[in-house]
Design an enzyme around this catalytic site. Structure first.
Site, PDB file in Angstrom:
ATOM      1  N   GLY A  47       0.824  -1.190   0.039  1.00 26.14           N
ATOM      2  CA  GLY A  47       0.108  -0.015   0.174  1.00 26.14           C
ATOM      3  C   GLY A  47       0.856   1.163   0.040  1.00 26.14           C
ATOM      4  N   GLU A  48       0.441   2.238   0.509  1.00 31.14           N
ATOM      5  CA  GLU A  48       1.297   3.383   0.644  1.00 31.14           C
ATOM      6  C   GLU A  48       1.594   3.526   1.983  1.00 31.14           C
ATOM      7  OE1 GLU A  48       3.688   6.442   0.461  1.00 31.14           O
ATOM      8  OE2 GLU A  48       1.920   6.714   1.492  1.00 31.14           O
ATOM      9  N   SER A  49       2.899   3.363   2.464  1.00 29.63           N
ATOM     10  CA  SER A  49       3.172   3.336   3.702  1.00 29.63           C
ATOM     11  C   SER A  49       3.041   4.622   4.700  1.00 29.63           C
ATOM     12  CB  SER A  49       4.575   2.943   4.007  1.00 29.63           C
ATOM     13  OG  SER A  49       5.523   4.179   3.158  1.00 29.63           O
ATOM     14  N   CYS A  79       6.393  -5.313   1.099  1.00 27.54           N
ATOM     15  CA  CYS A  79       6.362  -3.844   0.449  1.00 27.54           C
ATOM     16  C   CYS A  79       6.198  -2.756   1.256  1.00 27.54           C
ATOM     17  CB  CYS A  79       5.401  -3.708  -0.972  1.00 27.54           C
ATOM     18  SG  CYS A  79       5.777  -2.622  -2.179  1.00 27.54           S
ATOM     19  N   ARG A 105      12.281   3.856   0.702  1.00 27.06           N
ATOM     20  CA  ARG A 105      10.920   3.788  -0.025  1.00 27.06           C
ATOM     21  C   ARG A 105      11.042   3.929  -1.418  1.00 27.06           C
ATOM     22  NH1 ARG A 105       7.642   7.786   0.893  1.00 27.06           N
ATOM     23  NH2 ARG A 105       5.530   6.569   0.842  1.00 27.06           N
ATOM     24  N   ILE A 132       6.612  -3.778  -7.206  1.00 24.64           N
ATOM     25  CA  ILE A 132       5.804  -2.641  -7.420  1.00 24.64           C
ATOM     26  C   ILE A 132       6.200  -1.332  -6.676  1.00 24.64           C
ATOM     27  CG2 ILE A 132       3.470  -1.784  -7.742  1.00 24.64           C
ATOM     28  CD1 ILE A 132       2.597  -4.711  -7.979  1.00 24.64           C
ATOM     29  N   ARG A 133       6.706  -0.305  -7.241  1.00 23.38           N
ATOM     30  CA  ARG A 133       7.413   0.871  -6.330  1.00 23.38           C
ATOM     31  C   ARG A 133       7.832   0.289  -5.170  1.00 23.38           C
ATOM     32  NH1 ARG A 133       2.346   3.695  -5.540  1.00 23.38           N
ATOM     33  NH2 ARG A 133       3.436   4.537  -3.696  1.00 23.38           N
ATOM     34  N   HIS A 168       5.965  -8.700  -3.867  1.00 20.62           N
ATOM     35  CA  HIS A 168       4.391  -9.063  -3.413  1.00 20.62           C
ATOM     36  C   HIS A 168       4.348 -10.569  -3.810  1.00 20.62           C
ATOM     37  CE1 HIS A 168       2.598  -5.083  -2.887  1.00 20.62           C
ATOM     38  NE2 HIS A 168       3.836  -4.708  -3.705  1.00 20.62           N
ATOM     39  N   GLU A 170       2.158 -12.343  -2.788  1.00 26.06           N
ATOM     40  CA  GLU A 170       0.418 -12.839  -2.964  1.00 26.06           C
ATOM     41  C   GLU A 170      -0.014 -12.389  -4.233  1.00 26.06           C
ATOM     42  OE1 GLU A 170       0.694  -8.275  -2.258  1.00 26.06           O
ATOM     43  OE2 GLU A 170       2.153 -10.270  -1.621  1.00 26.06           O
TER      44      GLU A 170
END
EC number: 4.3.3.6
Length: 189
Positions: A47-49, A79, A105, A132-133, A168, A170
């Protein structure tokens, strides 16, 4: 075995589906009342930390999660979950700060910088890894075990009850990483 999956954003549903494929009972953690019973393990998804850290504070989850982790509840952070667990963040402030690693990050760039790689994990065969990022682990403490590297960069590590991944697991079909986490909970690895 019951695994609590932080369900504030990110690919939490994919983690739940992966665990259900392995026959594991899961529940979503959205607020403090979801943690009335102590889970056997926790997953902090991507997600966005920065947003996730703020939501943990706003929802009253921050101290409870930190306490569970510090008292030995097994946790897997993927992530953004890695960023939440890192004790040190280059150019930023730590969140839960429970694992002796330094992370950067979005080290691999923006969404367009997303990629897949194949590399050995935890001494086993190669697994597919989706980035992913993704964050990058730039330093590990003396009690941290490196589990995987891609191009000489640490992308998976473990310290006692904490497992972190830049990628990731998952989002693929391979259940190996989740099985590793379940074995970690059971104390068999």
């Amino acid at each position: 075995m019951r695994i609590g999956v932080l369900a504030l954003q990110g690919a939490f549903i994919e983690h739940i589906r992966m665990l259900e494929r392995l026959g594991v009972e899961t529940f979503e953690i959205r607020n403090l009342s979801d943690l009335k019973e102590i889970p056997d393990g926790l997953i902090l998804p991507g997600g966005e930390s920065t947003v996730m850290s703020k939501l943990l504070q706003d929802l009253g989850l921050f101290e409870k999660l930190r306490s569970l982790i510090m008292t030995g509840t097994p946790v897997m952070g993927t992530c953004a979950g890695l960023i939440l667990l890192a004790k040190y963040i280059e150019g930023g402030s730590p969140s839960l700060g429970t694992m002796d690693i330094t992370a950067v990050r979005n080290a691999y760039g923006r969404q367009l910088g997303s990629f897949q790689a194949t590399a050995p994990f935890a001494g086993a065969g190669n697994i597919q890894m989706t980035f992913i990022r993704a964050p990058m682990i730039t330093h590990v403490g003396k009690n941290v075990k490196v589990l995987a590297e891609v191009d000489g960069v640490v992308v998976a590590a473990r310290e006692d009850n904490q497992l972190v991944l830049s990628f990731h697991p998952e989002l693929g079909e391979d259940t190996f990483v989740h099985q590793y986490f379940l074995e970690m909970i059971a104390g068999t690895n």
